[in-house]
Scaffold this motif. Sequence first.
Motif, PDB file in Angstrom:
ATOM      1  N   THR A  78      41.665   8.052  38.148  1.00 63.95           N
ATOM      2  CA  THR A  78      40.446   7.251  38.128  1.00 63.95           C
ATOM      3  C   THR A  78      39.830   7.263  39.525  1.00 63.95           C
ATOM      4  O   THR A  78      40.478   7.664  40.489  1.00 63.95           O
ATOM      5  N   LEU A  79      38.600   6.791  39.609  1.00 64.01           N
ATOM      6  CA  LEU A  79      37.966   6.570  40.906  1.00 64.01           C
ATOM      7  C   LEU A  79      37.840   5.078  41.184  1.00 64.01           C
ATOM      8  O   LEU A  79      37.754   4.664  42.331  1.00 64.01           O
ATOM      9  N   LEU A  80      37.817   4.286  40.118  1.00 58.83           N
ATOM     10  CA  LEU A  80      37.671   2.839  40.233  1.00 58.83           C
ATOM     11  C   LEU A  80      38.234   2.202  38.973  1.00 58.83           C
ATOM     12  O   LEU A  80      37.945   2.661  37.867  1.00 58.83           O
ATOM     13  N   VAL A  81      39.033   1.163  39.157  1.00 61.67           N
ATOM     14  CA  VAL A  81      39.514   0.332  38.048  1.00 61.67           C
ATOM     15  C   VAL A  81      38.982  -1.069  38.305  1.00 61.67           C
ATOM     16  O   VAL A  81      39.098  -1.583  39.419  1.00 61.67           O
ATOM     17  N   CYS A 101      48.536  -0.807  39.587  1.00 59.90           N
ATOM     18  CA  CYS A 101      47.489   0.189  39.851  1.00 59.90           C
ATOM     19  C   CYS A 101      47.641   0.770  41.252  1.00 59.90           C
ATOM     20  O   CYS A 101      47.403   1.960  41.463  1.00 59.90           O
ATOM     21  N   ALA A 102      48.063  -0.040  42.218  1.00 61.63           N
ATOM     22  CA  ALA A 102      48.323   0.480  43.567  1.00 61.63           C
ATOM     23  C   ALA A 102      49.495   1.455  43.536  1.00 61.63           C
ATOM     24  O   ALA A 102      49.414   2.558  44.070  1.00 61.63           O
ATOM     25  N   ARG A 103      50.559   1.050  42.895  1.00 56.54           N
ATOM     26  CA  ARG A 103      51.758   1.892  42.843  1.00 56.54           C
ATOM     27  C   ARG A 103      51.480   3.238  42.200  1.00 56.54           C
ATOM     28  O   ARG A 103      52.044   4.258  42.596  1.00 56.54           O
ATOM     29  N   PHE A 104      50.577   3.252  41.207  1.00 51.17           N
ATOM     30  CA  PHE A 104      50.288   4.493  40.490  1.00 51.17           C
ATOM     31  C   PHE A 104      49.009   5.170  40.980  1.00 51.17           C
ATOM     32  O   PHE A 104      48.471   6.039  40.330  1.00 51.17           O
ATOM     33  N   GLY A 105      48.527   4.764  42.161  1.00 51.49           N
ATOM     34  CA  GLY A 105      47.537   5.527  42.888  1.00 51.49           C
ATOM     35  C   GLY A 105      46.081   5.383  42.531  1.00 51.49           C
ATOM     36  O   GLY A 105      45.274   6.255  42.876  1.00 51.49           O
ATOM     37  N   ALA A 106      45.674   4.301  41.874  1.00 47.62           N
ATOM     38  CA  ALA A 106      44.235   4.089  41.644  1.00 47.62           C
ATOM     39  C   ALA A 106      43.577   3.930  43.013  1.00 47.62           C
ATOM     40  O   ALA A 106      44.016   3.099  43.808  1.00 47.62           O
ATOM     41  N   PRO A 107      42.548   4.715  43.335  1.00 44.41           N
ATOM     42  CA  PRO A 107      41.976   4.628  44.686  1.00 44.41           C
ATOM     43  C   PRO A 107      41.268   3.308  44.986  1.00 44.41           C
ATOM     44  O   PRO A 107      41.276   2.862  46.128  1.00 44.41           O
ATOM     45  N   LEU A 108      40.658   2.690  43.964  1.00 39.55           N
ATOM     46  CA  LEU A 108      39.948   1.423  44.143  1.00 39.55           C
ATOM     47  C   LEU A 108      40.254   0.506  42.966  1.00 39.55           C
ATOM     48  O   LEU A 108      40.253   0.946  41.812  1.00 39.55           O
ATOM     49  N   LEU A 145      30.851  -0.812  47.540  1.00 41.54           N
ATOM     50  CA  LEU A 145      31.748   0.196  46.998  1.00 41.54           C
ATOM     51  C   LEU A 145      31.597   1.462  47.839  1.00 41.54           C
ATOM     52  O   LEU A 145      30.478   1.950  48.032  1.00 41.54           O
ATOM     53  N   PRO A 146      32.707   2.008  48.335  1.00 36.56           N
ATOM     54  CA  PRO A 146      32.640   3.208  49.169  1.00 36.56           C
ATOM     55  C   PRO A 146      32.399   4.470  48.326  1.00 36.56           C
ATOM     56  O   PRO A 146      32.183   4.378  47.112  1.00 36.56           O
ATOM     57  N   GLU A 147      32.472   5.625  48.972  1.00 39.99           N
ATOM     58  CA  GLU A 147      32.329   6.902  48.275  1.00 39.99           C
ATOM     59  C   GLU A 147      33.226   6.926  47.057  1.00 39.99           C
ATOM     60  O   GLU A 147      34.321   6.376  47.107  1.00 39.99           O
ATOM     61  N   PRO A 148      32.832   7.537  45.984  1.00 39.83           N
ATOM     62  CA  PRO A 148      31.598   8.298  45.786  1.00 39.83           C
ATOM     63  C   PRO A 148      30.410   7.438  45.349  1.00 39.83           C
ATOM     64  O   PRO A 148      29.362   7.960  45.018  1.00 39.83           O
ATOM     65  N   PHE A 149      30.576   6.122  45.361  1.00 44.21           N
ATOM     66  CA  PHE A 149      29.529   5.239  44.852  1.00 44.21           C
ATOM     67  C   PHE A 149      28.464   4.929  45.891  1.00 44.21           C
ATOM     68  O   PHE A 149      27.278   4.999  45.615  1.00 44.21           O
TER      69      PHE A 149
END
Length: 158
Positions: A78-81, A101-108, A145-149
């Motif tokens: 994902t890019l955002l949850v 979500c942090a543990r499994f690498g969701a960027p935001l 919201l940072p990149e890519p948004f």
Amino acid sequence: METEIIEGATVPVTHSWAHQSTVDLLRQQLAPALRPSGLCSGSGDLALPGTADRYVPDLAVVPTELAVHGGALTPDRTLLVVEATESSSADTDRTVKRRRCARFGAPLYLLVDRQERACTLFSQPGALGWTRVDGPHPFGVPVRLPEPFELDLDTSEF
């Protein structure tokens, strides 16, 4: 009725109209930035590898090419949850889902805490949680919201 599996327990997914309205406002603000970037938003399943857990986020942004193939995605794809709290599940959104979500690498991970009337953006996930936290910001204060948004979310109507 949709269900989630949270720490091994099957949980029905139910949302009030007020909750849905908040998610809709977010979707409307994100929409102009999505299609031109090859992204889409929705609330499809997120699987957590190595566990039985399966989440249905209130909103997630993913590359369109991944969404059209069906099946659950992992948080790192994902890019955002986004989770907007309901009184019945607020603690799960604030702690369990955020941590996983942090543990499994969701960027935001954007937490829209409707009970506390505040938004918090978590970024830079790691095995021990998020290394960057922006907020909580009271409703009415824009959330960047940072990149890519590269956009400021208007939270005044939440």
